[in-house]
Scaffold this motif. Structure first.
Motif, short mmCIF file in Angstrom:
data_model
loop_
_atom_site.label_atom_id
_atom_site.label_comp_id
_atom_site.label_asym_id
_atom_site.label_seq_id
_atom_site.Cartn_x
_atom_site.Cartn_y
_atom_site.Cartn_z
N LYS A 192 0.81 -1.22 0.00
CA LYS A 192 0.00 0.00 0.00
C LYS A 192 0.85 1.27 0.00
N LEU A 193 2.15 1.15 0.19
CA LEU A 193 3.05 2.29 0.27
C LEU A 193 3.93 2.34 -0.97
N ASP A 194 4.05 3.55 -1.54
CA ASP A 194 4.86 3.69 -2.76
C ASP A 194 5.62 5.02 -2.69
N ILE A 195 6.84 5.04 -3.22
CA ILE A 195 7.64 6.27 -3.25
C ILE A 195 8.26 6.45 -4.63
N VAL A 196 8.62 7.69 -4.92
CA VAL A 196 9.38 8.01 -6.12
C VAL A 196 10.59 8.82 -5.69
N ILE A 197 11.77 8.32 -6.03
CA ILE A 197 13.03 9.02 -5.75
C ILE A 197 13.63 9.42 -7.08
N GLU A 198 13.91 10.71 -7.23
CA GLU A 198 14.49 11.21 -8.48
C GLU A 198 15.70 12.09 -8.17
N GLY A 199 16.81 11.82 -8.80
CA GLY A 199 18.00 12.62 -8.62
C GLY A 199 18.53 12.62 -7.20
N GLY A 200 18.28 11.53 -6.48
CA GLY A 200 18.74 11.43 -5.11
C GLY A 200 17.84 12.14 -4.11
N PHE A 201 16.66 12.62 -4.57
CA PHE A 201 15.74 13.33 -3.68
C PHE A 201 14.41 12.57 -3.59
N LEU A 202 13.77 12.68 -2.44
CA LEU A 202 12.46 12.07 -2.24
C LEU A 202 11.41 12.97 -2.88
N ASN A 203 10.79 12.47 -3.95
CA ASN A 203 9.86 13.31 -4.72
C ASN A 203 8.40 13.02 -4.41
N GLU A 204 8.05 11.73 -4.26
CA GLU A 204 6.64 11.39 -4.04
C GLU A 204 6.52 10.28 -2.99
N ILE A 205 5.44 10.35 -2.22
CA ILE A 205 5.03 9.25 -1.35
C ILE A 205 3.52 9.10 -1.49
N HIS A 206 3.06 7.86 -1.64
CA HIS A 206 1.64 7.56 -1.73
C HIS A 206 1.33 6.42 -0.77
N TYR A 207 0.28 6.58 0.03
CA TYR A 207 -0.10 5.55 1.00
C TYR A 207 -1.62 5.57 1.14
N ASN A 208 -2.26 4.53 0.60
CA ASN A 208 -3.71 4.49 0.57
C ASN A 208 -4.24 5.77 -0.08
N ALA A 209 -5.11 6.54 0.60
CA ALA A 209 -5.69 7.75 0.01
C ALA A 209 -4.79 8.97 0.17
N HIS A 210 -3.65 8.82 0.85
CA HIS A 210 -2.74 9.95 1.08
C HIS A 210 -1.71 10.02 -0.04
N SER A 211 -1.43 11.24 -0.49
CA SER A 211 -0.40 11.44 -1.52
C SER A 211 0.33 12.75 -1.28
N GLY A 212 1.61 12.73 -1.56
CA GLY A 212 2.41 13.95 -1.54
C GLY A 212 3.37 13.93 -2.72
N VAL A 213 3.15 14.83 -3.70
CA VAL A 213 3.96 14.89 -4.91
C VAL A 213 4.80 16.16 -4.88
N GLY A 214 6.10 16.01 -5.07
CA GLY A 214 7.00 17.15 -5.02
C GLY A 214 6.60 18.28 -5.95
N GLY A 215 6.38 19.51 -5.39
CA GLY A 215 6.00 20.66 -6.18
C GLY A 215 4.53 20.76 -6.49
N ASP A 216 3.70 19.87 -5.97
CA ASP A 216 2.28 19.87 -6.30
C ASP A 216 1.41 19.69 -5.05
N PRO A 217 1.34 20.65 -4.12
CA PRO A 217 2.04 21.95 -4.18
C PRO A 217 3.30 22.00 -3.31
N ASN A 218 3.50 21.01 -2.43
CA ASN A 218 4.55 21.10 -1.43
C ASN A 218 5.71 20.17 -1.77
N TYR A 219 6.65 20.08 -0.85
CA TYR A 219 7.82 19.22 -1.02
C TYR A 219 8.04 18.41 0.26
N TRP A 220 8.80 17.34 0.10
CA TRP A 220 9.08 16.49 1.26
C TRP A 220 10.33 16.98 1.99
#
Length: 514
Positions: A79-107
């Motif tokens: 249920k947990l997924d991440i995206v790492i780009e260029g050595g940085f944590l860009n996205e985390i998704h967990y069930n209905a929760h999502s955080g995408v780098g720059g849309d609108p915030n950052y990790w």
């Protein structure tokens, strides 16, 4: 009728009673090693469950990083997924929760211990030491907001709807009910699950009452409030001393408290109830409730003992999971009989290949010769014992001295005691007639396990029989001395017993079909 507190009052109690999260509150651990870190992910999305914590086990001598820990958790939890780009944590998704780098915030990534506050760190490359907390928060950095108080993450793989063994209702849509009594009197399983079928939408009250009407072992007082639930010796009575909290989710990992039994249930939803001091815990890992009609007294074979009274012994080598669970019927003519006497009688009968170690008045070991299975005390588990009046009504008992009356069931479950779990739905125990150990050693099967065929080597012409675990004959055929190929492509996966006459003696071997 007793009524539970209003939802708003309950929520106030929950907030007031909340205590600070510590490492001892962790439930879901990933990894191996002598050292422990706490990994926190906070989506800061203004939901009640925005922040979660996992435990990570590692060896600090290996220079493990926070990024390594997060990646290991993602690999273990679907249920947990991440995206790492260029050595940085860009996205985390967990069930209905999502955080995408720059849309609108950052990790933002942080470190702390139980004694210190969160501080900015080296990000994914931050090296962990024993006792560290490593956290991520989805923030606009105006100002930067550190992770908040987490709740312990659950593991979604511990239970899903494919594991349900008791379905109630009719319709094209389905939902899951989980009832968690939280604290059991004897360390037994406290959380149980049922499946519910319907069309369109339904609500918690309808679901609860329909399942209770179908399950003879379940009693629920629900409407318009959830007051009492009783199931197999477990009881949660409103105000005596706790109350039922109700929850909504789609799996074990995304429970959120709802408004009560009037909550709408959509296809694929989970509805949970937990009986606890406030704040009530989210419903925990359940085991499957069993339908008492699936295996009844009339299904059991009573071949041994004597008398008009009947008792059923169930032996389960596989905790609560399906399979490796068997029934053995026993007849007696006294008013009651002890479980110990039933075991002794079945062992003396000899035909099942059953052996019981009852030293010291305890159930230590069980060996089932016909299936080749065994459960030895402490290697690795121990036996728990249960009583019931039907196959779905198991209650922990006092052990092998338990007195059984006509129609009683006595269960033995080889359990890790985390918690102790009752027997799963059993199959009919099968007998072993006239086995000769020396002859058996001369009966060779390969490959074993097999898929579509296997080879059997015979020292003389012989009739080969194959029976399934319920004693049903699935093959009876004559073969010539030498190497023979036997086709099993039409048989289901499972455990079978192959029997042949070798030098005028009966030989048997277990065959596994995968």
């Amino acid at each position: 009728m007793r009524k539970v507190l209003l939802f708003g009052a309950i929520m106030l109690m929950s907030v007031a009673g909340k205590s600070q999260f510590t490492q001892s509150d962790l439930i879901y651990y990933v990894g191996e090693g002598p050292d422990t870190a706490v990994i926190v992910v906070d989506f800061l999305d203004e939901t009640a469950d925005s922040s979660y914590a996992w435990g990570y086990l590692f060896d600090a001598a290996d220079a493990v990083t926070g990024g390594d820990a997060l990646t290991a958790i993602v690999a273990d939890e679907e249920k947990l997924d991440i995206v790492i780009e260029g050595g940085f944590l860009n996205e985390i998704h967990y069930n209905a929760h999502s955080g995408v780098g720059g849309d609108p915030n950052y990790w933002g990534i942080w470190s702390r211990t139980e004694e210190t506050e969160w501080e900015s760190n080296d990000g994914l490359t931050e090296v962990l030491t024993n006792g560290d907390w490593w956290g991520c928060s989805y923030t606009d950095f105006d100002p930067a907001i550190t992770p908040g108080e987490p709740i312990p993450a659950y593991e979604s793989a511990k239970y899903d709807d494919s594991m349900i063994q008791y379905w109630v209702g009719e319709g094209a849509d389905s939902a899951v009910l989980v009832v968690d009594f939280v604290v059991g009197p004897s360390g037994e399983a406290m959380s149980y699950a049922w499946g519910y079928r319907f069309d369109g939408t339904t609500d918690g009250e309808t679901m609860l009452n329909d399942i209770a009407a179908a399950d003879v072992n379940l009693t629920i007082d629900a409407g318009p409030y959830l007051n009492d639930i009783l199931f197999n010796g477990l009881a949660g009575l409103a105000g005596d001393p706790n109350y039922w909290g109700t929850w909504s989710g789609t799996n074990l990992t995304d429970w959120t408290m709802n408004i009560g039994i009037s909550t709408t249930i959509n296809p694929g939803d989970w509805f949970g109830c937990s009986y606890d001091t406030w704040p009530a815990r989210r419903p925990f890992n359940p085991i499957s409730a069993l339908d008492s009609a699936d295996v009844t007294l009339s299904d059991v074979e009573f071949l041994f003992g004597s008398g008009e009274n009947k008792a059923v012994l169930v032996i389960d080598f596989n905790e609560w999971l399906p399979g490796e669970s068997y029934t053995f019927g026993y007849l007696f003519d006294t008013e009651t009989i002890t479980a110990e006497d039933v075991m002794i009688g079945l062992e003396e009968a000899g035909v099942f290949g059953l052996e019981f170690n009852l030293d010291g008045g305890f159930l230590n070991d069980i060996i089932y010769g016909a299936s080749g299975e065994e459960g030895l005390a402490g290697d690795p588990n121990y036996w728990s014992t249960w009583s019931a009046e039907n196959v779905g009504g198991w209650i922990v008992n006092t052990g092998i001295t338990e007195e059984l009356s006509d129609g009683d069931w006595f269960g033995c479950s080889y359990s890790s005691w985390a918690p102790a779990t009752p027997p799963s739905l059993p199959e009919i125990g099968f007998a072993v007639w006239g086995i000769d150990e020396e002859a058996t050693s001369q009966l060779t099967l390969y490959p074993n396990p097999a898929t579509t065929q296997f080879m059997v080597e015979l020292t003389e012409n012989a009739v080969v029989e194959i029976v399934d675990v319920q004693g049903k004959l699935v093959l009876n055929q004559s073969y010539q001395a030498g190497l023979n190929t036997i086709d099993i492509s039409g048989l289901e996966k499972g455990v079978y017993i192959v029997t042949a006459m070798v030098n005028n003696r009966i030989a048997q071997q277990k065959l596994i079909i995968e």
